[in-house]
Scaffold this active site. Structure first.
Site, PDB file in Angstrom:
ATOM      1  N   ASP A  15       0.860  -1.180   0.000  1.00 58.44           N
ATOM      2  CA  ASP A  15       0.000   0.000   0.000  1.00 58.44           C
ATOM      3  C   ASP A  15       0.897   1.229   0.000  1.00 58.44           C
ATOM      4  O   ASP A  15       2.108   1.136   0.239  1.00 58.44           O
ATOM      5  CB  ASP A  15      -0.906  -0.001   1.244  1.00 58.44           C
ATOM      6  CG  ASP A  15      -1.821   1.208   1.303  1.00 58.44           C
ATOM      7  OD1 ASP A  15      -2.490   1.488   0.295  1.00 58.44           O
ATOM      8  OD2 ASP A  15      -1.854   1.902   2.336  1.00 58.44           O
ATOM      9  N   SER A  16       0.281   2.384  -0.216  1.00 58.25           N
ATOM     10  CA  SER A  16       1.034   3.635  -0.189  1.00 58.25           C
ATOM     11  C   SER A  16       1.483   4.004   1.224  1.00 58.25           C
ATOM     12  O   SER A  16       2.358   4.849   1.388  1.00 58.25           O
ATOM     13  CB  SER A  16       0.184   4.770  -0.764  1.00 58.25           C
ATOM     14  OG  SER A  16      -0.994   4.928   0.001  1.00 58.25           O
ATOM     15  N   TYR A  47      -0.743   8.251  -2.664  1.00 58.85           N
ATOM     16  CA  TYR A  47      -0.806   7.934  -4.086  1.00 58.85           C
ATOM     17  C   TYR A  47      -1.993   8.612  -4.766  1.00 58.85           C
ATOM     18  O   TYR A  47      -1.993   8.807  -5.975  1.00 58.85           O
ATOM     19  CB  TYR A  47      -0.951   6.422  -4.287  1.00 58.85           C
ATOM     20  CG  TYR A  47       0.311   5.615  -4.140  1.00 58.85           C
ATOM     21  CD1 TYR A  47       1.498   6.174  -3.677  1.00 58.85           C
ATOM     22  CD2 TYR A  47       0.318   4.265  -4.469  1.00 58.85           C
ATOM     23  CE1 TYR A  47       2.646   5.415  -3.549  1.00 58.85           C
ATOM     24  CE2 TYR A  47       1.456   3.498  -4.361  1.00 58.85           C
ATOM     25  CZ  TYR A  47       2.623   4.063  -3.892  1.00 58.85           C
ATOM     26  OH  TYR A  47       3.754   3.296  -3.771  1.00 58.85           O
ATOM     27  N   GLY A  48      -3.010   8.941  -3.988  1.00 54.15           N
ATOM     28  CA  GLY A  48      -4.278   9.376  -4.565  1.00 54.15           C
ATOM     29  C   GLY A  48      -4.222  10.644  -5.382  1.00 54.15           C
ATOM     30  O   GLY A  48      -5.058  10.870  -6.252  1.00 54.15           O
ATOM     31  N   CYS A  78      -4.260  -1.166  -2.138  1.00 50.86           N
ATOM     32  CA  CYS A  78      -4.369   0.277  -2.344  1.00 50.86           C
ATOM     33  C   CYS A  78      -5.333   0.479  -3.498  1.00 50.86           C
ATOM     34  O   CYS A  78      -5.127  -0.091  -4.582  1.00 50.86           O
ATOM     35  CB  CYS A  78      -2.996   0.858  -2.679  1.00 50.86           C
ATOM     36  SG  CYS A  78      -3.022   2.589  -3.222  1.00 50.86           S
ATOM     37  N   ASN A  79      -6.397   1.247  -3.279  1.00 54.39           N
ATOM     38  CA  ASN A  79      -7.381   1.454  -4.332  1.00 54.39           C
ATOM     39  C   ASN A  79      -6.790   2.196  -5.516  1.00 54.39           C
ATOM     40  O   ASN A  79      -7.071   1.865  -6.671  1.00 54.39           O
ATOM     41  CB  ASN A  79      -8.581   2.215  -3.773  1.00 54.39           C
ATOM     42  CG  ASN A  79      -9.529   1.333  -2.988  1.00 54.39           C
ATOM     43  OD1 ASN A  79     -10.522   0.848  -3.506  1.00 54.39           O
ATOM     44  ND2 ASN A  79      -9.212   1.108  -1.713  1.00 54.39           N
ATOM     45  N   THR A  80      -5.966   3.211  -5.263  1.00 50.64           N
ATOM     46  CA  THR A  80      -5.387   3.981  -6.360  1.00 50.64           C
ATOM     47  C   THR A  80      -4.473   3.107  -7.210  1.00 50.64           C
ATOM     48  O   THR A  80      -4.535   3.120  -8.444  1.00 50.64           O
ATOM     49  CB  THR A  80      -4.620   5.199  -5.828  1.00 50.64           C
ATOM     50  OG1 THR A  80      -5.485   5.983  -4.998  1.00 50.64           O
ATOM     51  CG2 THR A  80      -4.113   6.061  -6.964  1.00 50.64           C
ATOM     52  N   GLU A 157      -3.814   8.861   9.320  1.00 52.54           N
ATOM     53  CA  GLU A 157      -2.383   8.679   9.572  1.00 52.54           C
ATOM     54  C   GLU A 157      -1.898   9.501  10.756  1.00 52.54           C
ATOM     55  O   GLU A 157      -0.869   9.179  11.360  1.00 52.54           O
ATOM     56  CB  GLU A 157      -1.593   8.994   8.301  1.00 52.54           C
ATOM     57  CG  GLU A 157      -1.979   8.071   7.156  1.00 52.54           C
ATOM     58  CD  GLU A 157      -0.836   7.672   6.261  1.00 52.54           C
ATOM     59  OE1 GLU A 157       0.226   8.320   6.329  1.00 52.54           O
ATOM     60  OE2 GLU A 157      -0.997   6.697   5.505  1.00 52.54           O
ATOM     61  N   CYS A 189     -11.059   3.294  -0.070  1.00 49.77           N
ATOM     62  CA  CYS A 189      -9.660   3.550   0.267  1.00 49.77           C
ATOM     63  C   CYS A 189      -9.381   2.692   1.496  1.00 49.77           C
ATOM     64  O   CYS A 189     -10.200   2.657   2.424  1.00 49.77           O
ATOM     65  CB  CYS A 189      -9.419   5.029   0.574  1.00 49.77           C
ATOM     66  SG  CYS A 189      -7.752   5.383   1.217  1.00 49.77           S
ATOM     67  N   THR A 190      -8.245   2.011   1.511  1.00 48.41           N
ATOM     68  CA  THR A 190      -8.006   1.061   2.601  1.00 48.41           C
ATOM     69  C   THR A 190      -7.779   1.730   3.948  1.00 48.41           C
ATOM     70  O   THR A 190      -7.783   1.059   4.979  1.00 48.41           O
ATOM     71  CB  THR A 190      -6.826   0.129   2.266  1.00 48.41           C
ATOM     72  OG1 THR A 190      -5.721   0.909   1.792  1.00 48.41           O
ATOM     73  CG2 THR A 190      -7.227  -0.871   1.204  1.00 48.41           C
ATOM     74  N   HIS A 191      -7.597   3.046   3.967  1.00 48.20           N
ATOM     75  CA  HIS A 191      -7.555   3.768   5.241  1.00 48.20           C
ATOM     76  C   HIS A 191      -8.948   3.855   5.886  1.00 48.20           C
ATOM     77  O   HIS A 191      -9.066   3.927   7.108  1.00 48.20           O
ATOM     78  CB  HIS A 191      -7.053   5.205   5.042  1.00 48.20           C
ATOM     79  CG  HIS A 191      -5.590   5.331   4.791  1.00 48.20           C
ATOM     80  ND1 HIS A 191      -4.996   4.937   3.609  1.00 48.20           N
ATOM     81  CD2 HIS A 191      -4.586   5.841   5.561  1.00 48.20           C
ATOM     82  CE1 HIS A 191      -3.698   5.195   3.664  1.00 48.20           C
ATOM     83  NE2 HIS A 191      -3.422   5.742   4.839  1.00 48.20           N
TER      84      HIS A 191
END
Length: 277
Positions: A15-16, A47-48, A78-80, A157, A189-191
């Site tokens: 992931d980012s 990354y988005g 990561c979705n992006t 984050e 988004c994985t966040h």
């Protein structure tokens, strides 16, 4: 490498930053026999807001690193990166790969009752149009409404998972989708699963929240089973013998955050100079 040896090889996850830990956590829950190697690109997050070309280049570097670790499969958590790079990565990579978008889209189509599906994600994920594309392949009548929520990632984050600031930002982002009458919302988004309770409070009980992290782990387990790659041996539980974490920067900050998210014993996070790959 023989199939029996391959079953004991780790799964790569990247992931980012820290968001992909939600995917890794689901994999740990659903596949407790598996070893996992996680890479978070903390030096180059987010990354988005980056271009397709940049995200693809970063993703290719990370995949080369994971292949060096002899992984048997890779989850693009990561979705992006899933939106921009997965197709190219699948062509270039000799091991099975899975992204987070198709599993989330499938779950949303199954969950919706009125055909109005909301998607929240980074600017890159929303502007790619990939969620509407997949959803309409499954249900051409579906109405898909997207909303970029760029502030959610830094809030997560910074550890502001339960905070009035996050509540207020969520209301501002989600009111428009609610006014459109969605009954299903993809946490694209994985966040975002880390602030699922906040999002749930804002949208209310009438909206089904779809967590692609859960769906991705479930589909990966099925895929590995079909390919004869599921581990049948219980490794030594937890710790670095089963789970290894790498980052491109800020290893101590990552480790502290990750230990709050995953309860399986993150002893350390090692820094990798990913630009070398």
């Amino acid at each position: 490498m023989e199939k029996s040896d391959l079953r004991l090889a780790p799964i790569g996850v990247f992931d980012s930053g820290v968001g992909g830990l939600t995917v890794a956590r689901e994999m740990m829950r659903q596949m407790p026999n598996e070893r996992i190697i996680y890479f978070g690109d903390t030096a180059r997050v987010p990354y988005g807001s980056k271009s397709r070309e940049t995200v693809t280049k970063y993703s290719e570097q990370i995949v080369r690193f994971l292949l060096e670790q002899k992984v048997k499969a890779i989850a693009v958590a990561c979705n992006t990166a899933s939106a921009y790079a997965l197709g190219k990565l699948e062509e270039e990579t000799p091991v099975p790969m899975i992204g987070v978008i198709k599993p989330g889209a499938r779950a949303a189509v199954q969950a919706t009752r009125n055909g109005k599906i909301g998607v929240i994600g980074t600017e890159g994920t929303i502007s790619s149009g990939i969620y509407p594309e997949y959803i309409r392949q499954l249900n051409p009548q579906a109405q898909v409404l997207g909303r970029a929520c760029p502030l959610f990632v830094p809030l997560v984050e910074e550890g502001l998972l339960e905070d009035p600031v996050t509540d207020e930002i969520a209301r501002r982002y989600l009111t428009e989708l609610m006014d459109e009458g969605i009954d299903t919302l993809i946490l694209g988004c994985t966040h975002y699963p880390l602030i699922r309770s906040t999002i749930g409070r804002v949208v209310g009980d009438g909206v089904t929240l779809v967590n692609p992290a859960y769906e991705t782990a479930r589909e990966l387990k099925v895929m590995l089973g079909e390919k004869g790659l599921l581990s049948e041996e219980k490794p030594e539980l937890g710790g670095e013998s089963q789970y290894r974490f790498y980052v491109s920067d800020m290893a101590d900050k990552f480790r502290r955050f990750a230990n709050g998210i995953i309860k399986y014993g993150i002893l350390s996070a090692k820094t990798v100079h990913i630009e070398r790959y």
